[in-house]
Write a protein that holds these residues in place. Sequence first.
Motif, PDB file in Angstrom:
ATOM      1  N   ASP A 117      55.897  22.169 -29.626  1.00  0.00           N
ATOM      2  CA  ASP A 117      54.703  22.248 -28.772  1.00  0.00           C
ATOM      3  C   ASP A 117      54.354  20.866 -28.224  1.00  0.00           C
ATOM      4  O   ASP A 117      53.381  20.253 -28.640  1.00  0.00           O
ATOM      5  CB  ASP A 117      53.528  22.819 -29.588  1.00  0.00           C
ATOM      6  CG  ASP A 117      52.340  23.200 -28.722  1.00  0.00           C
ATOM      7  OD1 ASP A 117      52.369  22.921 -27.498  1.00  0.00           O
ATOM      8  OD2 ASP A 117      51.378  23.760 -29.265  1.00  0.00           O
ATOM      9  N   LYS A 118      55.163  20.391 -27.269  1.00  0.00           N
ATOM     10  CA  LYS A 118      54.973  19.047 -26.693  1.00  0.00           C
ATOM     11  C   LYS A 118      53.563  18.819 -26.149  1.00  0.00           C
ATOM     12  O   LYS A 118      53.053  17.713 -26.169  1.00  0.00           O
ATOM     13  CB  LYS A 118      55.971  18.814 -25.559  1.00  0.00           C
ATOM     14  CG  LYS A 118      57.231  18.158 -25.964  1.00  0.00           C
ATOM     15  CD  LYS A 118      58.043  17.809 -24.725  1.00  0.00           C
ATOM     16  CE  LYS A 118      59.319  17.111 -25.131  1.00  0.00           C
ATOM     17  NZ  LYS A 118      60.190  16.832 -24.020  1.00  0.00           N
ATOM     18  N   ASP A 119      52.944  19.873 -25.667  1.00  0.00           N
ATOM     19  CA  ASP A 119      51.614  19.773 -25.059  1.00  0.00           C
ATOM     20  C   ASP A 119      50.586  19.197 -26.042  1.00  0.00           C
ATOM     21  O   ASP A 119      49.642  18.532 -25.630  1.00  0.00           O
ATOM     22  CB  ASP A 119      51.174  21.148 -24.550  1.00  0.00           C
ATOM     23  CG  ASP A 119      49.900  21.067 -23.730  1.00  0.00           C
ATOM     24  OD1 ASP A 119      49.883  20.287 -22.750  1.00  0.00           O
ATOM     25  OD2 ASP A 119      48.929  21.764 -24.079  1.00  0.00           O
ATOM     26  N   VAL A 120      50.784  19.431 -27.322  1.00  0.00           N
ATOM     27  CA  VAL A 120      49.862  18.933 -28.354  1.00  0.00           C
ATOM     28  C   VAL A 120      49.741  17.416 -28.277  1.00  0.00           C
ATOM     29  O   VAL A 120      48.664  16.852 -28.492  1.00  0.00           O
ATOM     30  CB  VAL A 120      50.340  19.368 -29.766  1.00  0.00           C
ATOM     31  CG1 VAL A 120      49.585  18.644 -30.857  1.00  0.00           C
ATOM     32  CG2 VAL A 120      50.182  20.866 -29.925  1.00  0.00           C
ATOM     33  N   LEU A 121      50.838  16.755 -27.954  1.00  0.00           N
ATOM     34  CA  LEU A 121      50.838  15.286 -27.892  1.00  0.00           C
ATOM     35  C   LEU A 121      49.973  14.744 -26.762  1.00  0.00           C
ATOM     36  O   LEU A 121      49.679  13.556 -26.717  1.00  0.00           O
ATOM     37  CB  LEU A 121      52.268  14.760 -27.760  1.00  0.00           C
ATOM     38  CG  LEU A 121      53.188  15.065 -28.954  1.00  0.00           C
ATOM     39  CD1 LEU A 121      54.597  14.599 -28.657  1.00  0.00           C
ATOM     40  CD2 LEU A 121      52.664  14.431 -30.229  1.00  0.00           C
ATOM     41  N   LYS A 122      49.513  15.614 -25.872  1.00  0.00           N
ATOM     42  CA  LYS A 122      48.673  15.194 -24.750  1.00  0.00           C
ATOM     43  C   LYS A 122      47.184  15.350 -25.056  1.00  0.00           C
ATOM     44  O   LYS A 122      46.358  15.350 -24.155  1.00  0.00           O
ATOM     45  CB  LYS A 122      49.020  16.014 -23.499  1.00  0.00           C
ATOM     46  CG  LYS A 122      50.435  15.811 -23.011  1.00  0.00           C
ATOM     47  CD  LYS A 122      50.712  16.696 -21.811  1.00  0.00           C
ATOM     48  CE  LYS A 122      52.151  16.574 -21.367  1.00  0.00           C
ATOM     49  NZ  LYS A 122      52.478  17.551 -20.334  1.00  0.00           N
ATOM     50  N   PHE A 123      46.836  15.472 -26.351  1.00  0.00           N
ATOM     51  CA  PHE A 123      45.424  15.691 -26.706  1.00  0.00           C
ATOM     52  C   PHE A 123      44.515  14.571 -26.204  1.00  0.00           C
ATOM     53  O   PHE A 123      43.347  14.786 -25.968  1.00  0.00           O
ATOM     54  CB  PHE A 123      45.256  15.889 -28.237  1.00  0.00           C
ATOM     55  CG  PHE A 123      45.375  14.648 -29.044  1.00  0.00           C
ATOM     56  CD1 PHE A 123      44.250  13.877 -29.306  1.00  0.00           C
ATOM     57  CD2 PHE A 123      46.591  14.243 -29.566  1.00  0.00           C
ATOM     58  CE1 PHE A 123      44.345  12.717 -30.071  1.00  0.00           C
ATOM     59  CE2 PHE A 123      46.686  13.094 -30.315  1.00  0.00           C
ATOM     60  CZ  PHE A 123      45.569  12.321 -30.573  1.00  0.00           C
ATOM     61  N   ARG A 124      45.066  13.385 -25.978  1.00  0.00           N
ATOM     62  CA  ARG A 124      44.247  12.273 -25.479  1.00  0.00           C
ATOM     63  C   ARG A 124      43.703  12.566 -24.085  1.00  0.00           C
ATOM     64  O   ARG A 124      42.656  12.029 -23.699  1.00  0.00           O
ATOM     65  CB  ARG A 124      45.037  10.968 -25.497  1.00  0.00           C
ATOM     66  CG  ARG A 124      45.225  10.458 -26.920  1.00  0.00           C
ATOM     67  CD  ARG A 124      46.070   9.233 -27.054  1.00  0.00           C
ATOM     68  NE  ARG A 124      45.887   8.246 -26.028  1.00  0.00           N
ATOM     69  CZ  ARG A 124      46.743   7.259 -25.824  1.00  0.00           C
ATOM     70  NH1 ARG A 124      47.801   7.127 -26.546  1.00  0.00           N
ATOM     71  NH2 ARG A 124      46.516   6.386 -24.857  1.00  0.00           N
ATOM     72  N   GLU A 125      44.375  13.430 -23.351  1.00  0.00           N
ATOM     73  CA  GLU A 125      43.883  13.814 -22.027  1.00  0.00           C
ATOM     74  C   GLU A 125      42.571  14.595 -22.118  1.00  0.00           C
ATOM     75  O   GLU A 125      41.839  14.699 -21.137  1.00  0.00           O
ATOM     76  CB  GLU A 125      44.936  14.651 -21.294  1.00  0.00           C
ATOM     77  CG  GLU A 125      46.177  13.868 -20.916  1.00  0.00           C
ATOM     78  CD  GLU A 125      47.283  14.756 -20.325  1.00  0.00           C
ATOM     79  OE1 GLU A 125      47.028  15.936 -20.022  1.00  0.00           O
ATOM     80  OE2 GLU A 125      48.413  14.244 -20.196  1.00  0.00           O
ATOM     81  N   ASP A 126      42.299  15.188 -23.288  1.00  0.00           N
ATOM     82  CA  ASP A 126      41.077  15.960 -23.489  1.00  0.00           C
ATOM     83  C   ASP A 126      39.863  15.066 -23.739  1.00  0.00           C
ATOM     84  O   ASP A 126      38.750  15.537 -23.763  1.00  0.00           O
ATOM     85  CB  ASP A 126      41.241  16.919 -24.677  1.00  0.00           C
ATOM     86  CG  ASP A 126      42.372  17.913 -24.462  1.00  0.00           C
ATOM     87  OD1 ASP A 126      42.749  18.133 -23.305  1.00  0.00           O
ATOM     88  OD2 ASP A 126      42.865  18.455 -25.470  1.00  0.00           O
ATOM     89  N   ILE A 127      40.135  13.773 -23.930  1.00  0.00           N
ATOM     90  CA  ILE A 127      39.051  12.834 -24.222  1.00  0.00           C
ATOM     91  C   ILE A 127      38.796  12.007 -22.967  1.00  0.00           C
ATOM     92  O   ILE A 127      39.547  11.095 -22.649  1.00  0.00           O
ATOM     93  CB  ILE A 127      39.423  11.905 -25.399  1.00  0.00           C
ATOM     94  CG1 ILE A 127      39.832  12.740 -26.606  1.00  0.00           C
ATOM     95  CG2 ILE A 127      38.262  10.990 -25.756  1.00  0.00           C
ATOM     96  CD1 ILE A 127      40.578  11.955 -27.644  1.00  0.00           C
ATOM     97  N   LYS A 128      37.743  12.352 -22.266  1.00  0.00           N
ATOM     98  CA  LYS A 128      37.441  11.675 -20.994  1.00  0.00           C
ATOM     99  C   LYS A 128      36.557  10.440 -21.204  1.00  0.00           C
ATOM    100  O   LYS A 128      36.495   9.568 -20.364  1.00  0.00           O
ATOM    101  CB  LYS A 128      36.737  12.656 -20.041  1.00  0.00           C
ATOM    102  CG  LYS A 128      37.463  13.972 -19.864  1.00  0.00           C
ATOM    103  CD  LYS A 128      38.683  13.858 -18.984  1.00  0.00           C
ATOM    104  CE  LYS A 128      39.270  15.201 -18.670  1.00  0.00           C
ATOM    105  NZ  LYS A 128      40.515  15.503 -19.319  1.00  0.00           N
ATOM    106  N   SER A 129      35.855  10.399 -22.310  1.00  0.00           N
ATOM    107  CA  SER A 129      34.894   9.305 -22.567  1.00  0.00           C
ATOM    108  C   SER A 129      35.583   8.004 -22.908  1.00  0.00           C
ATOM    109  O   SER A 129      36.627   7.979 -23.476  1.00  0.00           O
ATOM    110  CB  SER A 129      33.981   9.673 -23.725  1.00  0.00           C
ATOM    111  OG  SER A 129      33.213  10.784 -23.369  1.00  0.00           O
TER     112      SER A 129
END
Length: 129
Positions: A117-129
């Motif tokens: 699940d490569k998408d999991v590694l992009k969790f930093r994109e969910d943090i806009k602050s």
Amino acid sequence: GMTPCEQYMVALKNIKDSQKKFQSIIFLAEFKSKMNELKWDVDHLGAACQELRTSKRFHTLLAMILELVNEINTGGEGGASAVGFTLDSLTKLSETKAFDNKTTVLKYLVKVIRKTDKDVLKFREDIKS
């Protein structure tokens, strides 16, 4: 003659605890701007924490970590599994060796995530602050 500023400084020199009083004046003058800076930092930290709490990717990552650590601790036999972990223990992932006693748990985890699940590694994109 002396300027008003110089007269003020001379008068301050003769006051008891003038250094403490002068420090108090400086503190009062800087207090509001320092409080605003701190408030900005605290607000952004709070917003980032909220974004992490609501990130599906981050939740998935934590679940994958828990599953992997349980697998390592039980040897994949089922056994008693942990239902959670402390954030403090996450730092140990880079120190603890995985099944082969060569690779760290962290490197193994990243390998597993890249395969599943490569998408999991992009969790930093969910943090806009």
